[in-house]
Design a protein around this motif. Structure first.
Motif: not given
Length: 320
Positions: A105-116
């Motif tokens: 989940k922490r990697e997915l959070a990183l991906a979300a921030v990167a996308a934004v």
């Protein structure tokens, strides 16, 4: 490598580069740094008014002068800012250090921030962050440009695990105090913090009211990250579960169909509680899961928001 993964054996710089290429390759041209593409918002420059639609428009945007003149409720419309300050609030608590599919989940959070971040670069846009880590909120001032974004993502990537940070509600309150200018705020969390002990009680999550106050000033996008094993248990015999927040261990006989059904029902109710709280707070809701194509989910969210924005912007015929 599965395209959803970030190859944790690579050094941070190469992992970030791979993540950037994944995002830009699949989403290039979709948003092109457009704030309205990511989350249609209210902007700040007056542009006129339109007829009020219950359930779609906010009462606080009511244009009372036009309403009185026409005797039909109208709301003010505004053009979006050309330069946008985006702030992300990222949950780095121990519950984020969990994942049974392609990602944690922490990697997915990183991906979300990167996308934004990558989708709002350019046009003078700036990105800042508040990271709930340890016993304090680590703040990164809003800055523009790719180097600043990569520095923020690198800091997130290197955040120590098994943190017991300040509560999500307190983090939202801190961000609200420190971002007085209207902009876009993205809260990335599993939103499990602040629920009733079983997550099923009638009480509102403790983060709901702070999120409501935040959404009264900003356009807010709540990105909820989750894992399939939080929704249902596999039949794998006796399973040892450990609460990442408290360290408590429990032996669970997953061969029991009754227990698995009870777990799935409780998990569904918990997710409904979170979704309802986000909606009541006035924030947009984007669920992402570690076993799904998170890029495709972001694309679907963008298209849905754009359709709603276009429908709301269409002029309404007034009866003659």
């Amino acid at each position: 490598m599965n395209e959803g993964g970030f190859a944790p054996e690579l050094v941070p710089e190469r992992r970030l580069r791979r993540l950037e290429l994944m995002i830009t390759r699949r989403l290039d041209g979709l948003l092109h740094g457009s704030y309205l593409g990511l989350l249609p918002g209210i902007g700040s420059e007056p542009a006129g008014s339109k007829e009020y639609r219950p359930g779609e428009d906010e009462v606080r945007r009511m244009d009372w002068a036009v309403t009185a003149r026409t005797t039909v409720p109208h709301v003010r419309t505004v053009d979006a800012d050309r330069e946008l300050a985006t702030h992300v609030l990222v949950d780095a608590s121990a519950s984020m250090d969990f994942g049974t599919a392609d990602l944690e989940k922490r990697e997915l959070a990183l991906a979300a921030v990167a996308a934004v971040g990558f989708l709002t670069l350019g046009n003078g846009n700036r990105l800042g962050a508040h990271l709930l880590s340890g016993d304090a909120v680590r703040r990164y001032p809003a800055r523009g440009g790719r180097p600043s974004l990569l520095a923020l993502l690198r800091a997130m990537m290197l955040t120590p695990r098994n943190q017991h940070p300040v509560s999500l509600g307190a983090g939202i309150e801190a961000l609200h105090r420190q971002t007085p200018r209207t902009g876009l705020v993205v809260v990335v969390s599993d939103f499990l913090d602040g629920l009733d002990e079983d997550g099923l009680g009638p009480g509102a999550p403790e983060w709901e009211e702070p999120l409501r106050r935040l959404a009264a000033r900003h356009q807010v996008l709540a990105v909820q990250v989750g894992d399939p094993r939080e929704q249902e248990l596999p039949d794998v015999g006796l399973l040892t579960l450990v609460d990442p927040e408290t360290g408590r261990r429990r032996e669970v006989p997953t061969a029991s169909k009754k227990l698995r059904a009870k777990y799935a029902a409780a998990a569904a109710q918990q997710q409904a509680t979170i979704a309802a709280a986000v909606k009541r707070a006035g924030a947009a809701h984007l669920p992402l899961r570690t076993d799904r194509d998170w890029v495709a989910d972001i694309v679907r969210h963008v298209h849905a928001r754009r359709r709603l924005s276009r429908a709301a912007a269409k002029p309404q015929r007034t009866p003659s």
